[in-house]
Design a protein around this motif. Structure first.
Motif, PDB file in Angstrom:
ATOM      1  N   GLU A 116       7.932  31.596   5.436  1.00  0.00           N
ATOM      2  CA  GLU A 116       7.814  33.045   5.560  1.00  0.00           C
ATOM      3  C   GLU A 116       6.349  33.429   5.722  1.00  0.00           C
ATOM      4  OE1 GLU A 116       9.747  35.223   2.465  1.00  0.00           O
ATOM      5  OE2 GLU A 116      11.586  34.015   2.578  1.00  0.00           O
ATOM      6  N   LEU A 117       6.083  34.335   6.671  1.00  0.00           N
ATOM      7  CA  LEU A 117       4.721  34.771   6.977  1.00  0.00           C
ATOM      8  C   LEU A 117       4.610  36.267   6.789  1.00  0.00           C
ATOM      9  CD1 LEU A 117       4.214  32.880  10.381  1.00  0.00           C
ATOM     10  CD2 LEU A 117       3.417  32.150   8.131  1.00  0.00           C
ATOM     11  N   THR A 118       3.519  36.683   6.150  1.00  0.00           N
ATOM     12  CA  THR A 118       3.182  38.095   6.025  1.00  0.00           C
ATOM     13  C   THR A 118       1.813  38.322   6.652  1.00  0.00           C
ATOM     14  OG1 THR A 118       4.394  38.298   3.945  1.00  0.00           O
ATOM     15  CG2 THR A 118       2.761  40.001   4.424  1.00  0.00           C
ATOM     16  N   ARG A 119       1.737  39.293   7.579  1.00  0.00           N
ATOM     17  CA  ARG A 119       0.456  39.643   8.209  1.00  0.00           C
ATOM     18  C   ARG A 119       0.373  41.159   8.323  1.00  0.00           C
ATOM     19  NH1 ARG A 119       0.478  36.092  13.576  1.00  0.00           N
ATOM     20  NH2 ARG A 119       2.732  36.140  13.167  1.00  0.00           N
TER      21      ARG A 119
ATOM     22  N   GLY B  81       4.773  42.882   9.430  1.00  0.00           N
ATOM     23  CA  GLY B  81       5.883  42.734   8.512  1.00  0.00           C
ATOM     24  C   GLY B  81       5.977  41.317   7.949  1.00  0.00           C
ATOM     25  N   VAL B  82       7.187  40.909   7.627  1.00  0.00           N
ATOM     26  CA  VAL B  82       7.441  39.557   7.099  1.00  0.00           C
ATOM     27  C   VAL B  82       8.437  38.877   8.039  1.00  0.00           C
ATOM     28  CG1 VAL B  82       8.258  38.184   5.155  1.00  0.00           C
ATOM     29  CG2 VAL B  82       7.066  40.356   4.736  1.00  0.00           C
ATOM     30  N   SER B  83       8.052  37.700   8.515  1.00  0.00           N
ATOM     31  CA  SER B  83       8.926  36.937   9.399  1.00  0.00           C
ATOM     32  C   SER B  83       9.104  35.529   8.850  1.00  0.00           C
ATOM     33  CB  SER B  83       8.350  36.883  10.815  1.00  0.00           C
ATOM     34  OG  SER B  83       7.083  36.247  10.806  1.00  0.00           O
ATOM     35  N   ARG B  84      10.113  34.833   9.361  1.00  0.00           N
ATOM     36  CA  ARG B  84      10.344  33.456   8.947  1.00  0.00           C
ATOM     37  C   ARG B  84      10.480  32.572  10.169  1.00  0.00           C
ATOM     38  NH1 ARG B  84      15.104  33.606   5.862  1.00  0.00           N
ATOM     39  NH2 ARG B  84      16.322  33.275   7.750  1.00  0.00           N
TER      40      ARG B  84
ATOM     41  N   GLN C 201      13.119  38.139  11.535  1.00  0.00           N
ATOM     42  CA  GLN C 201      12.279  39.223  11.037  1.00  0.00           C
ATOM     43  C   GLN C 201      12.898  39.733   9.742  1.00  0.00           C
ATOM     44  OE1 GLN C 201       9.383  40.097  12.679  1.00  0.00           O
ATOM     45  NE2 GLN C 201       8.815  41.374  10.931  1.00  0.00           N
ATOM     46  N   LEU C 202      12.238  39.463   8.614  1.00  0.00           N
ATOM     47  CA  LEU C 202      12.789  39.817   7.311  1.00  0.00           C
ATOM     48  C   LEU C 202      12.422  41.234   6.895  1.00  0.00           C
ATOM     49  CD1 LEU C 202      12.008  36.461   5.466  1.00  0.00           C
ATOM     50  CD2 LEU C 202      14.041  37.087   6.800  1.00  0.00           C
TER      51      LEU C 202
END
Length: 640
Positions: free
Chosen positions: A560-563, A550-553, A522-523
């Motif tokens: 990296e994913l942003t939702r 948030g942003v996770s990897r 979790q970034l």
């Protein structure tokens, strides 16, 4: 996966939710687990989603089902497959498992359908009792965002951009199509197995939760299917039971392995012994928008409808729920609810994105017509769907009614137990709605969602009736006064006596098991928020929902994913023309120098005669906008 020398059954999950990224962590818990127990587990992106070619233009299209049949046939033909297949899935994957089962693919021996429905019109995210759900907008906005996502260049290579732009150009605005079908027509009959339950001949494990939107389908499938079948309903939201929240979660993957062993490997186990339906009988709890666990116990029904359940009709007296057999009392009780009734209703379907469960109903009941029992002298339990019969007249040709059943504590706090909606123009048929004649009396029946619930001694059972339930459901074109005539009005409660000698013993569930989830980081932290606001100068009110992940990897593929999703449902005073639903999604994908993001925005408003829909899609590669599209539609209201 088994070698060619030791073929095994294959289990398919067929979804549009992107196997490589958006569902990768969840599915990494259960597919490797089942593979370790001797099953070839196959996850497939629907045509036009994830890394599959083509364009996805709607739910459950004929093309999707033909593709599914081809995938099953291909699996059965592989040297590592025994020639026998199963299907599993939650939500969309549960839907198309049922739909493909109805087409009887030769290899398909069993399915496990979780949080799905047999009836796409009457019991899905779009309409409830003929009323337009705000989840119709919310779900359309979710798929609008998902359909804007690119395939991964790491798998498809340089073609990713061409495939992505084709999707952006051609996937379309699904909400427009769904709003064009406001009554039960052939569009909704397609993919609804309730049109012909006899078409399903493979074994069916049907699963849901009381906080989910799809528990009613479990009851109907147990009652109407002829195939081998089992039902399981826990306290959960829209989650697999081994990840179930509110808890307790259970060892569902162990149950799945036993299910596949029986129907795909012919293991003579006891999976079909015991109750046909296993449910979590929920104990009373104070009202809350989120629970970590729901206290209660597992109960088993030998069949459904259950011989252990005895429905009883309670007449409605003025502001009172009478005892079965008590004499009717004739009185007129009018109600015209403010638009604020419903702002504490929670989601039609809880996705366990707290806080999304209904809050204390006292504030809702202030704008409703209320009937209540005397304090209970002993513990009572219900199992199944209550039914409310009302003798009513209304002031407008289009009207709706929302009916809620609550557990009222001695201190007055009211926990909603179940509810039902009915568009009164659909009182006789969802196929052919008819306007109402103001001042004329109608006998209507409102089915409430099925539930298993206990009521302690000293508590009261409350029935609340309102003429709107916004923003859970879109309100009627104009404010409506509804008058209930109590003499021919009643509520049927499905009582289940505790400790019956005929009760079927429930085998205890194991603790949850599963494979370790795929490694992730979790970034940037996310945020979940529900805010109810009211300006006492302008009288503008709103419910604002933030679902920011948030942003996770995903560490294994360095992605990296942003939702981030934002919803707002607003209105001004009791101005029905001011009702507005607005949804925005931000999606992002990044690996090294590759960076893609999209923004989707949808707005729905209405007048007494039409719905007005506006949507926008913006897509970016790095920081360059590569596509911008706008949609503007006006859709006539059809008795809604």
């Amino acid at each position: 996966m088994s070698s060619d020398d030791d073929p095994c059954p294959a289990v398919l999950e067929f979804i549009p939710y992107r196997k490589r990224d958006l569902t990768a962590l969840r599915d990494s818990i259960h597919h490797p687990y089942m593979a370790g127990h001797g099953y070839a587990c196959v996850r497939v992106d629907l045509r036009g989603s994830g890394e599959s070619e083509g364009v996805l233009t709607d739910e459950y299209l004929e093309q999707e089902l033909r593709d599914g049949e081809e995938v099953l046939a291909w699996l059965a033909d592989q040297p590592w497959c025994s020639g026998r297949t199963g299907m599993m899935g939650i939500s969309w994957g549960g839907f198309n498992a049922l739909q493909l089962a109805a087409r009887r693919p030769e290899s398909l021996g069993a399915i496990a359908t979780v949080c799905s429905t047999d009836d796409r019109y009457a019991d899905d995210v779009h309409y409830m009792g003929g009323c337009l759900l705000s989840d119709n907008l919310s779900w359309a906005s979710t798929m609008f965002a998902y359909n804007s996502c690119p395939p991964d260049p790491a798998l498809v290579g340089d073609r990713w951009r061409e495939m992505w732009l084709e999707r952006l150009d051609n996937s379309g605005l699904w909400l427009h199509e769904w709003l064009r079908h406001q009554r039960r027509d052939d569009y909704w009959r397609h993919g609804s197995i309730c049109e012909d339950y006899g078409s399903v001949d493979c074994a069916v494990l049907a699963v849901s939760g009381w906080a989910d939107g799809y528990s009613n389908a479990v009851f109907r499938m147990l009652e109407n299917l002829d195939a081998p079948r089992k039902g399981l309903i826990g306290p959960w939201s829209h989650k697999y039971p081994h990840l179930g929240q509110p808890g307790p979660a259970i060892g569902f993957l162990q149950e799945l392995v036993r299910w596949w062993d029986r129907w795909l490997k012919d293991v003579d186990n006891d999976v079909m012994d015991g109750p046909m339906l296993t449910t979590w009988m929920q104990d009373s709890v104070p009202p809350s928008t989120a629970y970590s666990d729901r206290p209660g116990r597992w109960v088993g029904e030998p069949e459904w409808p259950s011989p252990l359940v005895s429905p009883a009709r309670h007449p409605l007296h003025p502001h009172h729920i009478g005892s079965p057999g008590s004499e009717p009392v004739e009185a007129e009780r009018p109600v015209q609810s403010p638009l604020s009734v419903g702002q504490f209703a929670g989601k039609w379907c809880s996705y366990n994105a707290p806080p999304d469960l209904p809050y204390d109903q006292r504030e809702e009941d202030g704008g409703s017509l209320v009937f209540e029992t005397d304090p209970l002298e002993e513990r009572h339990e219900i199992l199944g769907g209550p039914v409310v019969d009302l003798d009513v007249e209304v002031s407008e040709p289009v009207a709706m009614v929302a009916v809620r059943l609550s557990d009222v504590r001695p201190d007055g706090a009211a926990t909603r137990v179940t509810y039902g909606l009915l568009n009164l123009t659909h009182r006789d048929s969802h196929d052919r709605p008819e306007p109402l004649e103001p001042g004329r009396r109608y006998q209507i029946s409102v089915a409430l969602n099925g539930v298993a619930q206990s009521f302690p001694p000293g508590h009261r059972i409350r029935l609340s009736v309102s003429t709107s339930y916004w923003p859970l459901a879109w309100p009627p074109p104009r404010p409506v006064q509804l008058t209930v005539h109590t003499g021919r009005s009643s509520v049927v409660l499905p009582w289940r006596p505790r400790g019956s000698a005929a009760e079927t013993e429930v085998r205890p569930f194991d603790d949850p098991e599963g494979s370790p989830p795929a490694p992730s980081s979790q970034l940037v932290p996310g945020e979940q928020r529900w805010t109810v606001s009211r300006d006492l100068v302008s009288y503008e009110s709103a419910l604002e929902v933030v679902k920011d992940l948030g942003v996770s990897r995903i560490d294994d593929i360095d992605l990296e994913l942003t939702r981030d999703a934002w919803e707002r449902y607003s209105w001004t005073g009791d101005d029905f023309d001011s009702v507005r639903g607005e949804n925005t999604w931000w999606m992002g994908f990044r690996r090294g120098d590759w960076h893609v993001r999209t923004v989707t925005h949808t707005v729905l408003t209405s007048t007494p005669d039409e719905f007005r829909l506006h949507a926008r899609l913006d897509a970016y590669e790095d920081e360059e906008r590569v596509l911008s599209k706008n949609w503007q539609h006006t859709i006539p209201r059809d008795h809604v």
